[in-house]
Design a protein around this motif. Sequence first.
Motif, mmCIF file in Angstrom:
data_model
loop_
_atom_site.group_PDB
_atom_site.id
_atom_site.type_symbol
_atom_site.label_atom_id
_atom_site.label_comp_id
_atom_site.label_asym_id
_atom_site.label_seq_id
_atom_site.Cartn_x
_atom_site.Cartn_y
_atom_site.Cartn_z
ATOM 1 N N ALA A 45 -16.264 -1.763 1.236
ATOM 2 C CA ALA A 45 -16.841 -0.559 0.638
ATOM 3 C C ALA A 45 -16.016 0.678 0.947
ATOM 4 O O ALA A 45 -16.465 1.793 0.721
ATOM 5 C CB ALA A 45 -18.272 -0.367 1.151
ATOM 6 N N GLU A 46 -14.774 0.484 1.429
ATOM 7 C CA GLU A 46 -13.952 1.621 1.865
ATOM 8 C C GLU A 46 -12.753 1.840 0.952
ATOM 9 O O GLU A 46 -12.098 0.895 0.523
ATOM 10 C CB GLU A 46 -13.471 1.396 3.297
ATOM 11 C CG GLU A 46 -14.607 1.337 4.295
ATOM 12 C CD GLU A 46 -14.113 1.147 5.719
ATOM 13 O OE1 GLU A 46 -12.901 0.996 5.929
ATOM 14 O OE2 GLU A 46 -14.959 1.164 6.619
ATOM 15 N N LEU A 47 -12.478 3.100 0.682
ATOM 16 C CA LEU A 47 -11.321 3.484 -0.121
ATOM 17 C C LEU A 47 -10.144 3.932 0.745
ATOM 18 O O LEU A 47 -9.053 4.120 0.236
ATOM 19 C CB LEU A 47 -11.701 4.624 -1.080
ATOM 20 C CG LEU A 47 -12.777 4.297 -2.108
ATOM 21 C CD1 LEU A 47 -13.142 5.547 -2.902
ATOM 22 C CD2 LEU A 47 -12.294 3.197 -3.034
ATOM 23 N N GLU A 48 -10.382 4.140 2.023
ATOM 24 C CA GLU A 48 -9.329 4.666 2.906
ATOM 25 C C GLU A 48 -9.268 3.849 4.189
ATOM 26 O O GLU A 48 -10.124 3.011 4.454
ATOM 27 C CB GLU A 48 -9.615 6.132 3.229
ATOM 28 C CG GLU A 48 -9.612 7.028 1.998
ATOM 29 C CD GLU A 48 -9.971 8.463 2.333
ATOM 30 O OE1 GLU A 48 -10.339 8.756 3.483
ATOM 31 O OE2 GLU A 48 -9.894 9.301 1.417
ATOM 32 N N SER B 59 0.808 -1.202 0.000
ATOM 33 C CA SER B 59 0.000 0.000 0.000
ATOM 34 C C SER B 59 0.851 1.266 0.000
ATOM 35 O O SER B 59 1.936 1.299 0.589
ATOM 36 C CB SER B 59 -0.876 -0.006 1.254
ATOM 37 O OG SER B 59 -1.539 1.203 1.412
ATOM 38 N N HIS C 280 -7.209 1.562 5.126
ATOM 39 C CA HIS C 280 -6.736 0.188 5.025
ATOM 40 C C HIS C 280 -5.388 0.192 4.301
ATOM 41 O O HIS C 280 -5.217 0.914 3.316
ATOM 42 C CB HIS C 280 -7.716 -0.681 4.238
ATOM 43 C CG HIS C 280 -9.020 -0.873 4.919
ATOM 44 N ND1 HIS C 280 -9.247 -1.901 5.804
ATOM 45 C CD2 HIS C 280 -10.171 -0.153 4.862
ATOM 46 C CE1 HIS C 280 -10.488 -1.821 6.262
ATOM 47 N NE2 HIS C 280 -11.075 -0.764 5.698
ATOM 48 N N ASP D 33 -4.197 2.075 -6.225
ATOM 49 C CA ASP D 33 -5.629 2.041 -5.959
ATOM 50 C C ASP D 33 -5.965 0.799 -5.156
ATOM 51 O O ASP D 33 -5.670 -0.319 -5.578
ATOM 52 C CB ASP D 33 -6.418 2.033 -7.269
ATOM 53 C CG ASP D 33 -6.144 3.275 -8.093
ATOM 54 O OD1 ASP D 33 -6.179 4.370 -7.513
ATOM 55 O OD2 ASP D 33 -5.900 3.138 -9.303
ATOM 56 N N GLU D 34 -6.593 1.009 -3.991
ATOM 57 C CA GLU D 34 -6.954 -0.101 -3.118
ATOM 58 C C GLU D 34 -8.357 0.114 -2.579
ATOM 59 O O GLU D 34 -8.734 1.231 -2.231
ATOM 60 C CB GLU D 34 -5.996 -0.199 -1.927
ATOM 61 C CG GLU D 34 -4.565 -0.417 -2.335
ATOM 62 C CD GLU D 34 -3.618 -0.412 -1.177
ATOM 63 O OE1 GLU D 34 -2.618 -1.114 -1.269
ATOM 64 O OE2 GLU D 34 -3.868 0.303 -0.176
ATOM 65 N N VAL D 35 -9.107 -0.954 -2.524
ATOM 66 C CA VAL D 35 -10.455 -0.913 -1.965
ATOM 67 C C VAL D 35 -10.597 -2.148 -1.084
ATOM 68 O O VAL D 35 -10.272 -3.263 -1.492
ATOM 69 C CB VAL D 35 -11.529 -0.937 -3.079
ATOM 70 C CG1 VAL D 35 -12.916 -0.960 -2.480
ATOM 71 C CG2 VAL D 35 -11.348 0.243 -4.023
#
Length: 118
Positions: A53-56, A9, A58, A48-50
């Motif tokens: 349902a979260e984009l942030e 990440s 993690h 880009d990481e998902v």
Amino acid sequence: MPQISVERSPYLDDVDWEEFALALHPVVVETAAARLEACKTRVTRTEDEVVGAELERHAIVNVSIALLAGRDDATKTRLTEAVVELLREHVPPRDGLRLHLSAEVRDLDPSYRKYESQ
């Protein structure tokens, strides 16, 4: 062989990934009877990481180790567990960030070939 890929990440830019690789190689040698000079690690920073349902909030790290065939499942499991433990040592918890650390060990395809110049 071994071919080692680390996808990590962008939240983990501060981790010394070369230090992690230098610590990882002896673990691979001891656990899977590989040669130290044969260990090759590439670290790739993902963009880009998902998660769900979260984009942030993690951070993901996945280590994939590909070996020539011949190791039994117990050896692969011991190596995977050792890699996750090493990740835990090198990637400390962070406030407000959930870590997802994972590893897998698999056999290289029989078609694998390599060339190495002198």
